[in-house]
Design a protein around this motif. Structure first.
Motif, mmCIF file in Angstrom:
data_model
loop_
_atom_site.group_PDB
_atom_site.id
_atom_site.type_symbol
_atom_site.label_atom_id
_atom_site.label_comp_id
_atom_site.label_asym_id
_atom_site.label_seq_id
_atom_site.Cartn_x
_atom_site.Cartn_y
_atom_site.Cartn_z
ATOM 1 N N ARG A 67 -5.634 -1.858 -12.946
ATOM 2 C CA ARG A 67 -7.006 -1.332 -12.989
ATOM 3 C C ARG A 67 -7.824 -2.052 -11.907
ATOM 4 O O ARG A 67 -8.498 -3.033 -12.183
ATOM 5 C CB ARG A 67 -7.620 -1.532 -14.368
ATOM 6 C CG ARG A 67 -9.001 -0.888 -14.553
ATOM 7 C CD ARG A 67 -8.958 0.634 -14.488
ATOM 8 N NE ARG A 67 -8.242 1.231 -15.588
ATOM 9 C CZ ARG A 67 -8.788 1.609 -16.753
ATOM 10 N NH1 ARG A 67 -10.084 1.452 -16.951
ATOM 11 N NH2 ARG A 67 -8.056 2.159 -17.693
ATOM 12 N N PRO A 68 -7.752 -1.576 -10.667
ATOM 13 C CA PRO A 68 -8.485 -2.250 -9.587
ATOM 14 C C PRO A 68 -9.993 -2.197 -9.820
ATOM 15 O O PRO A 68 -10.504 -1.270 -10.469
ATOM 16 C CB PRO A 68 -8.107 -1.426 -8.342
ATOM 17 C CG PRO A 68 -6.886 -0.654 -8.726
ATOM 18 C CD PRO A 68 -6.999 -0.407 -10.201
ATOM 19 N N PRO A 69 -10.724 -3.182 -9.290
ATOM 20 C CA PRO A 69 -12.189 -3.118 -9.399
ATOM 21 C C PRO A 69 -12.753 -1.838 -8.797
ATOM 22 O O PRO A 69 -13.699 -1.259 -9.330
ATOM 23 C CB PRO A 69 -12.655 -4.353 -8.624
ATOM 24 C CG PRO A 69 -11.492 -5.291 -8.673
ATOM 25 C CD PRO A 69 -10.273 -4.431 -8.659
ATOM 26 N N SER A 70 -12.184 -1.403 -7.675
ATOM 27 C CA SER A 70 -12.581 -0.128 -7.082
ATOM 28 C C SER A 70 -11.408 0.422 -6.288
ATOM 29 O O SER A 70 -10.502 -0.323 -5.882
ATOM 30 C CB SER A 70 -13.808 -0.266 -6.170
ATOM 31 O OG SER A 70 -13.447 -0.856 -4.929
ATOM 32 N N VAL A 71 -11.428 1.728 -6.085
ATOM 33 C CA VAL A 71 -10.430 2.410 -5.260
ATOM 34 C C VAL A 71 -11.171 3.279 -4.258
ATOM 35 O O VAL A 71 -12.034 4.083 -4.638
ATOM 36 C CB VAL A 71 -9.490 3.294 -6.106
ATOM 37 C CG1 VAL A 71 -8.507 4.035 -5.207
ATOM 38 C CG2 VAL A 71 -8.738 2.464 -7.139
ATOM 39 N N ARG A 72 -10.860 3.084 -2.989
ATOM 40 C CA ARG A 72 -11.385 3.948 -1.939
ATOM 41 C C ARG A 72 -10.204 4.492 -1.148
ATOM 42 O O ARG A 72 -9.227 3.775 -0.924
ATOM 43 C CB ARG A 72 -12.316 3.184 -0.992
ATOM 44 C CG ARG A 72 -13.587 2.616 -1.622
ATOM 45 C CD ARG A 72 -14.271 1.718 -0.607
ATOM 46 N NE ARG A 72 -15.565 1.191 -1.028
ATOM 47 C CZ ARG A 72 -15.744 0.072 -1.725
ATOM 48 N NH1 ARG A 72 -14.689 -0.622 -2.124
ATOM 49 N NH2 ARG A 72 -16.954 -0.342 -2.029
ATOM 50 N N ASP A 73 -10.312 5.722 -0.697
ATOM 51 C CA ASP A 73 -9.247 6.294 0.125
ATOM 52 C C ASP A 73 -9.834 6.777 1.433
ATOM 53 O O ASP A 73 -10.749 7.611 1.454
ATOM 54 C CB ASP A 73 -8.562 7.450 -0.607
ATOM 55 C CG ASP A 73 -7.289 7.887 0.109
ATOM 56 O OD1 ASP A 73 -6.789 7.121 0.952
ATOM 57 O OD2 ASP A 73 -6.794 8.987 -0.189
ATOM 58 N N PHE A 104 -14.102 8.374 3.998
ATOM 59 C CA PHE A 104 -13.434 7.882 2.798
ATOM 60 C C PHE A 104 -14.126 8.466 1.577
ATOM 61 O O PHE A 104 -15.247 8.953 1.643
ATOM 62 C CB PHE A 104 -13.431 6.345 2.736
ATOM 63 C CG PHE A 104 -14.743 5.729 2.358
ATOM 64 C CD1 PHE A 104 -15.024 5.400 1.038
ATOM 65 C CD2 PHE A 104 -15.715 5.468 3.312
ATOM 66 C CE1 PHE A 104 -16.238 4.821 0.678
ATOM 67 C CE2 PHE A 104 -16.926 4.887 2.970
ATOM 68 C CZ PHE A 104 -17.186 4.562 1.648
ATOM 69 N N TYR A 105 -13.416 8.429 0.459
ATOM 70 C CA TYR A 105 -14.018 8.819 -0.818
ATOM 71 C C TYR A 105 -13.664 7.761 -1.855
ATOM 72 O O TYR A 105 -12.747 6.963 -1.679
ATOM 73 C CB TYR A 105 -13.523 10.202 -1.267
ATOM 74 C CG TYR A 105 -12.126 10.211 -1.821
ATOM 75 C CD1 TYR A 105 -11.881 10.030 -3.172
ATOM 76 C CD2 TYR A 105 -11.023 10.401 -0.978
ATOM 77 C CE1 TYR A 105 -10.593 10.019 -3.684
ATOM 78 C CE2 TYR A 105 -9.731 10.379 -1.473
ATOM 79 C CZ TYR A 105 -9.529 10.188 -2.820
ATOM 80 O OH TYR A 105 -8.252 10.154 -3.320
ATOM 81 N N PHE A 106 -14.424 7.720 -2.952
ATOM 82 C CA PHE A 106 -14.148 6.807 -4.053
ATOM 83 C C PHE A 106 -13.164 7.453 -5.013
ATOM 84 O O PHE A 106 -13.365 8.584 -5.472
ATOM 85 C CB PHE A 106 -15.429 6.448 -4.793
ATOM 86 C CG PHE A 106 -16.264 5.424 -4.083
ATOM 87 C CD1 PHE A 106 -16.007 4.069 -4.239
ATOM 88 C CD2 PHE A 106 -17.298 5.808 -3.246
ATOM 89 C CE1 PHE A 106 -16.770 3.121 -3.584
ATOM 90 C CE2 PHE A 106 -18.073 4.864 -2.576
ATOM 91 C CZ PHE A 106 -17.804 3.514 -2.744
ATOM 92 N N GLY A 107 -12.081 6.714 -5.342
ATOM 93 C CA GLY A 107 -11.122 7.173 -6.323
ATOM 94 C C GLY A 107 -11.451 6.643 -7.706
ATOM 95 O O GLY A 107 -12.423 5.912 -7.911
ATOM 96 N N ASN A 108 -10.613 6.998 -8.648
ATOM 97 C CA ASN A 108 -10.828 6.675 -10.053
ATOM 98 C C ASN A 108 -9.866 5.564 -10.470
ATOM 99 O O ASN A 108 -8.673 5.807 -10.644
ATOM 100 C CB ASN A 108 -10.588 7.930 -10.894
ATOM 101 C CG ASN A 108 -10.754 7.678 -12.381
ATOM 102 O OD1 ASN A 108 -11.133 6.595 -12.802
ATOM 103 N ND2 ASN A 108 -10.456 8.692 -13.182
ATOM 104 N N PRO A 109 -10.348 4.319 -10.660
ATOM 105 C CA PRO A 109 -9.442 3.241 -11.072
ATOM 106 C C PRO A 109 -8.695 3.539 -12.369
ATOM 107 O O PRO A 109 -7.573 3.059 -12.564
ATOM 108 C CB PRO A 109 -10.383 2.040 -11.231
ATOM 109 C CG PRO A 109 -11.540 2.333 -10.327
ATOM 110 C CD PRO A 109 -11.723 3.827 -10.426
ATOM 111 N N ALA A 110 -9.304 4.323 -13.260
ATOM 112 C CA ALA A 110 -8.652 4.648 -14.527
ATOM 113 C C ALA A 110 -7.487 5.616 -14.348
ATOM 114 O O ALA A 110 -6.706 5.823 -15.280
ATOM 115 C CB ALA A 110 -9.675 5.240 -15.505
ATOM 116 N N ALA A 111 -7.363 6.202 -13.154
ATOM 117 C CA ALA A 111 -6.284 7.153 -12.887
ATOM 118 C C ALA A 111 -5.037 6.473 -12.333
ATOM 119 O O ALA A 111 -4.029 7.142 -12.096
ATOM 120 C CB ALA A 111 -6.761 8.228 -11.913
#
Length: 310
Positions: A67-73, A104-111
Motif C-alpha cells: 500500500r504505497p503512500p501514493s502512486v503516480r504513473d 502523469f496521473y494519480f493511481g489508486n494505492p488500494a488497487a
C-alpha cells in the motif's frame, strides 16, 4: 521484497530461489529513508542472520510495498502515445504540450496487487488491457527536486502494470477530468524491489533494462528504459514541484512502446478488435534484472447499475 508464508505479511530478501525473512513486523516501507542505510542494514541481516528461510515457491509474493503512500504513473515514452493514436486512426504529430512537461496521473494505492495474483477484469469492461511499465520507488523524500538530482531519490525499481479498461478510458477522456475507472481496478507491482546498487548506473534515471511482455506464452512486446523521452530524473523533478515526494511513493515510467494491446488494434472501432484480454488469459512481464510477474485474468465482478445512469 514482501511475502506471506501463511502467517501474515513479512519482508525479506529474495536470493538464489530462497526467501530470507526479517523479523515481523518489519515492512519494506519502514526501511526506506535515511539515504538507504536502514535498507542496506536489513539486507545484510536477512542474508547473514535471517529470522526464517523458505523456498520462494512456498510463499506468496506480495507487491514490494503493498500500500504505497501514493502512486503516480507518467508517460515517458511518447512513441507509445503515437502508437495508440496510430491504432485509433488519429494523426501522430503530437501537440507541443507533450514536449513541454511529462504527463502523469494519480493511481489508486488500494488497487495494488502482487506479482502472481489473479486479476479480475474491471467491472463492466469488455476491452481489458495490460501495460508494460517500470515503477521507480522513492527512497528519500524531497520537494521541488532538480532534474539533475531527482533520480538519486530512487531506491529501486520494480515492474508496474496498470491494467486498463479501454472502454472506460473512452468515457474518462470524454468527461475530461483525468483517469477514473479506466485505471482503478488493479496495479501490479513486483516481483521484488531491485535496489539501485544492483542496476546499471543511470544518473538521469534512464536505466538500461530490457523488459518484455507475453500473453499466453507469446511475446507481444519488448523494449528498454533507455528509449524514454522523459527520464525518471525529469519526471520526479516535475511531480515534486510544489509538493512532497515521500519514501515509498511509486512513480511509473509509462508504457514501453508496443507494450499494450491497444497499440495492436487494427480496426476502425476498438470495440471490434478481437485481441482484448479474456478470462483465463495469462499475462507475464519479464526482465533478466527485475524478474517476472505472471498473472491470470479472471471474470469481472457484477456491475451494480446506478439509478440514473449506467
Amino acid at each position: 521484497m514482501s511475502y506471506d508464508a501463511g502467517d501474515g505479511p513479512r519482508t525479506g530478501l529474495l536470493e538464489g530461489g530462497e526467501v530470507r525473512g526479517l523479523p515481523a513486523p518489519t515492512t519494506l516501507l519502514s526501511l526506506l529513508g535515511d539515504d538507504g542505510e536502514w535498507l542496506a542494514d536489513a539486507a545484510r541481516t536477512a542474508r547473514d542472520d535471517p529470522a526464517e528461510v523458505r523456498p520462494a515457491g512456498a510463499v506468496r509474493l506480495l507487491a514490494p510495498i503493498p500500500r504505497p503512500p501514493s502512486v503516480r504513473d507518467g508517460l515517458c515514452f511518447l512513441e507509445h502515445l503515437r502508437g495508440c493514436w496510430r491504432a485509433l486512426g488519429r494523426p501522430t504529430d503530437l501537440p507541443e504540450v507533450w514536449s513541454q512537461t511529462p504527463a502523469f496521473y494519480f493511481g489508486n494505492p488500494a488497487a495494488v496487487v502482487g506479482p502472481h495474483d489473479d486479476v479480475p477484469i474491471a467491472p463492466g469492461s469488455a476491452l481489458f488491457d495490460f501495460e508494460l511499465e517500470i515503477g521507480a520507488v522513492v527512497g528519500r523524500g524531497g520537494r521541488d527536486l532538480h532534474p539533475d538530482e531527482a533520480a538519486a531519490h530512487i531506491v529501486g525499481l520494480t515492474f508496474f502494470n496498470d491494467w486498463t479498461a479501454r472502454d472506460h478510458q473512452v468515457r474518462d477522456m470524454a468527461q475530461g477530468i483525468g483517469m477514473g475507472k479506466a485505471k482503478d481496478s488493479a496495479i501490479t507491482l513486483g516481483p521484488a524491489l531491485v535496489t539501485v546498487d544492483e542496476l546499471p548506473p543511470a544518473p538521469d534515471g534512464r536505466f538500461d533494462l530490457d523488459v518484455s511482455a507475453a500473453v499466453n506464452g507469446t511475446e507481444v512486446a519488448r523494449g528498454s528504459l533507455t528509449g524514454t523521452d522523459w527520464s525518471f530524473g525529469e519526471l520526479l523533478a516535475y511531480v515534486s514541484r510544489g509538493t512532497d515526494l515521500v519514501p515509498g511513493d511509486v512513480v511509473g515510467s509509462g508504457t514501453v512502446p508496443g507494450g499494450c494491446l491497444l497499440e495492436a488494434v487494427d480496426t476502425p472501432d476498438i470495440a471490434d478488435f478481437t485481441g482484448w484480454l479474456r478470462p483465463g488469459d495469462v499475462v507475464s512481464l519479464r526482465s533478466p534484472v527485475l524478474g517476472e510477474t505472471t498473472q491470470t485474468v479472471r471474470p469481472a465482478p457484477p456491475v451494480h447499475r446506478l439509478h440514473s445512469g449506467h
